[in-house]
Scaffold this motif. Structure first.
Motif, PDB file in Angstrom:
ATOM      1  N   PRO A   1      24.220  29.377  39.942  1.00 56.35           N
ATOM      2  CA  PRO A   1      24.634  30.735  39.590  1.00 56.35           C
ATOM      3  C   PRO A   1      24.903  31.591  40.828  1.00 56.35           C
ATOM      4  N   LEU A   2      26.058  32.250  40.868  1.00 62.09           N
ATOM      5  CA  LEU A   2      26.400  33.141  41.969  1.00 62.09           C
ATOM      6  C   LEU A   2      25.990  34.579  41.708  1.00 62.09           C
ATOM      7  N   GLY A   3      25.661  34.906  40.462  1.00 61.41           N
ATOM      8  CA  GLY A   3      25.376  36.291  40.119  1.00 61.41           C
ATOM      9  C   GLY A   3      26.671  37.059  39.888  1.00 61.41           C
ATOM     10  N   LYS A   4      26.650  38.345  40.156  1.00 59.90           N
ATOM     11  CA  LYS A   4      27.855  39.159  39.975  1.00 59.90           C
ATOM     12  C   LYS A   4      28.971  38.605  40.864  1.00 59.90           C
ATOM     13  N   PRO A   5      30.180  38.479  40.328  1.00 63.43           N
ATOM     14  CA  PRO A   5      31.247  37.835  41.106  1.00 63.43           C
ATOM     15  C   PRO A   5      31.783  38.688  42.251  1.00 63.43           C
TER      16      PRO A   5
ATOM     17  N   ALA B   1      37.160  40.922  49.081  1.00 62.01           N
ATOM     18  CA  ALA B   1      38.448  41.561  49.339  1.00 62.01           C
ATOM     19  C   ALA B   1      39.285  41.722  48.075  1.00 62.01           C
ATOM     20  N   SER B   2      38.722  41.360  46.926  1.00 63.34           N
ATOM     21  CA  SER B   2      39.478  41.393  45.672  1.00 63.34           C
ATOM     22  C   SER B   2      39.118  42.634  44.864  1.00 63.34           C
ATOM     23  N   PRO B   3      40.101  43.247  44.200  1.00 61.55           N
ATOM     24  CA  PRO B   3      39.831  44.444  43.400  1.00 61.55           C
ATOM     25  C   PRO B   3      38.867  44.138  42.250  1.00 61.55           C
ATOM     26  N   PRO B   4      37.744  44.856  42.168  1.00 60.20           N
ATOM     27  CA  PRO B   4      36.771  44.585  41.095  1.00 60.20           C
ATOM     28  C   PRO B   4      37.375  44.652  39.700  1.00 60.20           C
ATOM     29  N   GLU B   5      38.337  45.558  39.494  1.00 66.82           N
ATOM     30  CA  GLU B   5      38.912  45.671  38.155  1.00 66.82           C
ATOM     31  C   GLU B   5      39.710  44.418  37.800  1.00 66.82           C
ATOM     32  N   GLN B   6      40.345  43.783  38.793  1.00 64.92           N
ATOM     33  CA  GLN B   6      41.062  42.544  38.521  1.00 64.92           C
ATOM     34  C   GLN B   6      40.086  41.393  38.254  1.00 64.92           C
ATOM     35  N   ILE B   7      38.996  41.367  39.015  1.00 68.79           N
ATOM     36  CA  ILE B   7      37.967  40.351  38.765  1.00 68.79           C
ATOM     37  C   ILE B   7      37.460  40.466  37.336  1.00 68.79           C
ATOM     38  N   ASN B   8      37.111  41.675  36.928  1.00 74.32           N
ATOM     39  CA  ASN B   8      36.576  41.888  35.578  1.00 74.32           C
ATOM     40  C   ASN B   8      37.596  41.543  34.506  1.00 74.32           C
ATOM     41  N   ALA B   9      38.859  41.896  34.744  1.00 73.11           N
ATOM     42  CA  ALA B   9      39.890  41.599  33.753  1.00 73.11           C
ATOM     43  C   ALA B   9      40.077  40.103  33.574  1.00 73.11           C
ATOM     44  N   LEU B  10      40.066  39.352  34.673  1.00 74.24           N
ATOM     45  CA  LEU B  10      40.225  37.896  34.581  1.00 74.24           C
ATOM     46  C   LEU B  10      39.021  37.259  33.882  1.00 74.24           C
ATOM     47  N   MET B  11      37.828  37.747  34.190  1.00 74.21           N
ATOM     48  CA  MET B  11      36.633  37.189  33.548  1.00 74.21           C
ATOM     49  C   MET B  11      36.650  37.493  32.049  1.00 74.21           C
TER      50      MET B  11
ATOM     51  N   GLY C   1      39.245  38.122  30.192  1.00 72.26           N
ATOM     52  CA  GLY C   1      40.339  37.386  29.571  1.00 72.26           C
ATOM     53  C   GLY C   1      40.004  35.937  29.296  1.00 72.26           C
ATOM     54  N   ALA C   2      39.066  35.383  30.080  1.00 74.14           N
ATOM     55  CA  ALA C   2      38.633  33.993  29.879  1.00 74.14           C
ATOM     56  C   ALA C   2      37.348  33.909  29.062  1.00 74.14           C
ATOM     57  N   PHE C   3      36.945  35.052  28.441  1.00 72.05           N
ATOM     58  CA  PHE C   3      35.742  35.109  27.621  1.00 72.05           C
ATOM     59  C   PHE C   3      34.493  34.746  28.425  1.00 72.05           C
ATOM     60  N   LEU C   4      34.456  35.174  29.688  1.00 77.82           N
ATOM     61  CA  LEU C   4      33.317  34.941  30.561  1.00 77.82           C
ATOM     62  C   LEU C   4      32.606  36.261  30.831  1.00 77.82           C
ATOM     63  N   PRO C   5      31.298  36.223  31.052  1.00 68.04           N
ATOM     64  CA  PRO C   5      30.587  37.467  31.352  1.00 68.04           C
ATOM     65  C   PRO C   5      31.066  38.047  32.681  1.00 68.04           C
ATOM     66  N   THR C   6      31.201  39.347  32.737  1.00 68.51           N
ATOM     67  CA  THR C   6      31.702  39.988  33.954  1.00 68.51           C
ATOM     68  C   THR C   6      30.602  40.169  34.998  1.00 68.51           C
ATOM     69  N   ASP C   7      29.337  39.940  34.610  1.00 72.49           N
ATOM     70  CA  ASP C   7      28.234  40.159  35.547  1.00 72.49           C
ATOM     71  C   ASP C   7      27.596  38.863  36.027  1.00 72.49           C
ATOM     72  N   ALA C   8      28.198  37.730  35.738  1.00 77.05           N
ATOM     73  CA  ALA C   8      27.602  36.447  36.127  1.00 77.05           C
ATOM     74  C   ALA C   8      28.685  35.392  36.310  1.00 77.05           C
ATOM     75  N   ALA C   9      28.839  34.917  37.550  1.00 79.36           N
ATOM     76  CA  ALA C   9      29.759  33.818  37.840  1.00 79.36           C
ATOM     77  C   ALA C   9      28.928  32.553  38.028  1.00 79.36           C
ATOM     78  N   ASN C  10      29.019  31.657  37.075  1.00 75.38           N
ATOM     79  CA  ASN C  10      28.237  30.419  37.124  1.00 75.38           C
ATOM     80  C   ASN C  10      29.126  29.246  37.505  1.00 75.38           C
ATOM     81  N   LEU C  11      28.653  28.472  38.468  1.00 66.16           N
ATOM     82  CA  LEU C  11      29.352  27.271  38.902  1.00 66.16           C
ATOM     83  C   LEU C  11      28.534  26.051  38.499  1.00 66.16           C
ATOM     84  N   GLU C  12      29.214  24.919  38.349  1.00 63.84           N
ATOM     85  CA  GLU C  12      28.525  23.646  38.155  1.00 63.84           C
ATOM     86  C   GLU C  12      28.488  22.891  39.475  1.00 63.84           C
ATOM     87  N   GLN C  13      27.753  21.776  39.491  1.00 61.68           N
ATOM     88  CA  GLN C  13      27.703  20.893  40.660  1.00 61.68           C
ATOM     89  C   GLN C  13      27.918  19.467  40.167  1.00 61.68           C
TER      90      GLN C  13
END
Length: 338
Positions: free
Chosen positions: A64-68, A74-84, A86-98
């Motif tokens: 887990p990375l936490g908030k993305p 360097a990325s606009p937070p509003e674009q990050i939130n919109a992409l998350m 749009g993909a039905f992902l939580p905007t406050d948690a970016a989870n990666l697999e290994q």
């Protein structure tokens, strides 16, 4: 008094009969669970074929990375939130697999990347307690660490090489050689590089401990050359200066193990030129990512991504100025769940 239609009356009668046949708890609207809640882990391993080779994806657990936003400074937070969103992902948690890979060529057993492990004590859980599961999941898949002939590293970051040794510094893969680029080997074992982001000190100390245990059995990876039959190194610098992808080919089928070419299956595919905070050279990493993704999409090459949703197998397809991740369907007969 309003009239009641025959259809409505029949419907009410049928509902009453149906309720009388239900268990007492459900008939009164109170659910009575007949089984306890389950907290199963995701599948620990997944086996598939690459031509004549047998491949097994081994999970080291979720990272887990936490908030993305901090990972993409360097990325606009509003674009990050919109992409998350749009993909039905939580905007406050970016989870990666290994998604580590074990490749059985018939003559060699090759492990690509090792996960976090336990070699660095508390630092091994810098991303939380869900990592460090590779060894136990490998054994669950019927593969013993001492059977590994070669460990191929995409790069020398903590979540890719810190399970080369255990907490006492003993080799987890006692019969294996370790393949890595000379660039990464030198950079991540040099104390002079303990500068910049705070994580650099831990990353270098961990690489020194883990790589140092195999200094007498190192194989230097060279761009465009095979590290094993059917396993071709593809230089992809930026995330680390010596980062490599690996094209695995057997009997006409190719899968490219992309390592950390792109960490997030939405953010860095839709916006491949965005910079990632753990990149050694973020701008070079973005250029490399754009170049490699274009090649993979054009050639329609199958991909195994270390950090994409389990088990990390699929294709990248062009979508506007970026790409979509097309997850490959899994054969459920080849999945194990612990």
């Amino acid at each position: 008094m309003p009239s009641i239609s025959r259809r409505a009356l029949l419907g009410a009668s049928a509902a009453a009969v149906g309720l009388s046949l239900l268990p007492p708890g459900l008939a009164t609207g109170v659910a009575e669970a007949r089984a306890p809640m389950r907290e199963d882990l995701p599948p620990a391993w997944y086996r598939f074929r690459i031509g004549d080779y047998q491949a097994t994806v081994i999970s080291d657990g979720r990272l887990p990375l936490g908030k993305p936003e901090p990972a993409f400074p360097a990325s606009p937070p509003e674009q990050i939130n919109a992409l998350m969103r749009g993909a039905f992902l939580p905007t406050d948690a970016a989870n990666l697999e290994q998604n580590a890979l074990v490749l059985n060529t018939g003559s060699q057993l090759i492990l690509f990347d090792t996960g976090m492990g336990e070699s660095m004590g508390p630092a091994s859980q810098m991303f939380g307690p869900t990592t460090g599961r590779l060894i136990r999941n490998m054994r669950a898949a019927g593969i013993q660490p001492e059977q590994i002939d070669l460990v191929v590293l995409t790069h020398a970051h903590c979540d890719h090489c810190w399970a080369l040794v255990d907490a006492q510094g003993n080799r987890n893969f006692p019969n294996a050689q370790v393949a890595i680029t000379e660039t990464d080997l030198k950079f991540w074992t040099d104390d002079a590089n303990k500068r910049g982001p705070e994580f650099m000190t831990a990353f270098i100390d961990g690489a020194k401990k883990n790589l140092g245990a195999y200094r007498d059995r190192m194989v230097m990876v060279r761009d465009g050359q095979e590290v094993a039959p059917g396993v071709l190194a593809l230089a992809s610098p930026g995330h680390t200066l010596g980062h490599s992808c690996y094209a695995i080919t057997s009997n006409g089928r190719t899968v490219v193990n992309t390592g950390d070419l792109a960490h997030h299956h939405v953010l860095l595919l839709r916006q491949p030129l965005w910079e990632f905070s753990f990149d050694t050279d973020p701008k070079l990493s973005a250029r490399t990512r754009a170049r490699m993704l274009d090649r993979l999409a054009t050639d329609r090459t199958a991909v195994l991504s270390y950090h994409f949703p389990w088990p990390g197998l699929g294709h990248v397809a062009r979508a506007g100025e970026g790409y979509d991740w097309i997850q490959a369907p899994m054969d459920v007969t080849e999945v194990s769940q612990l």
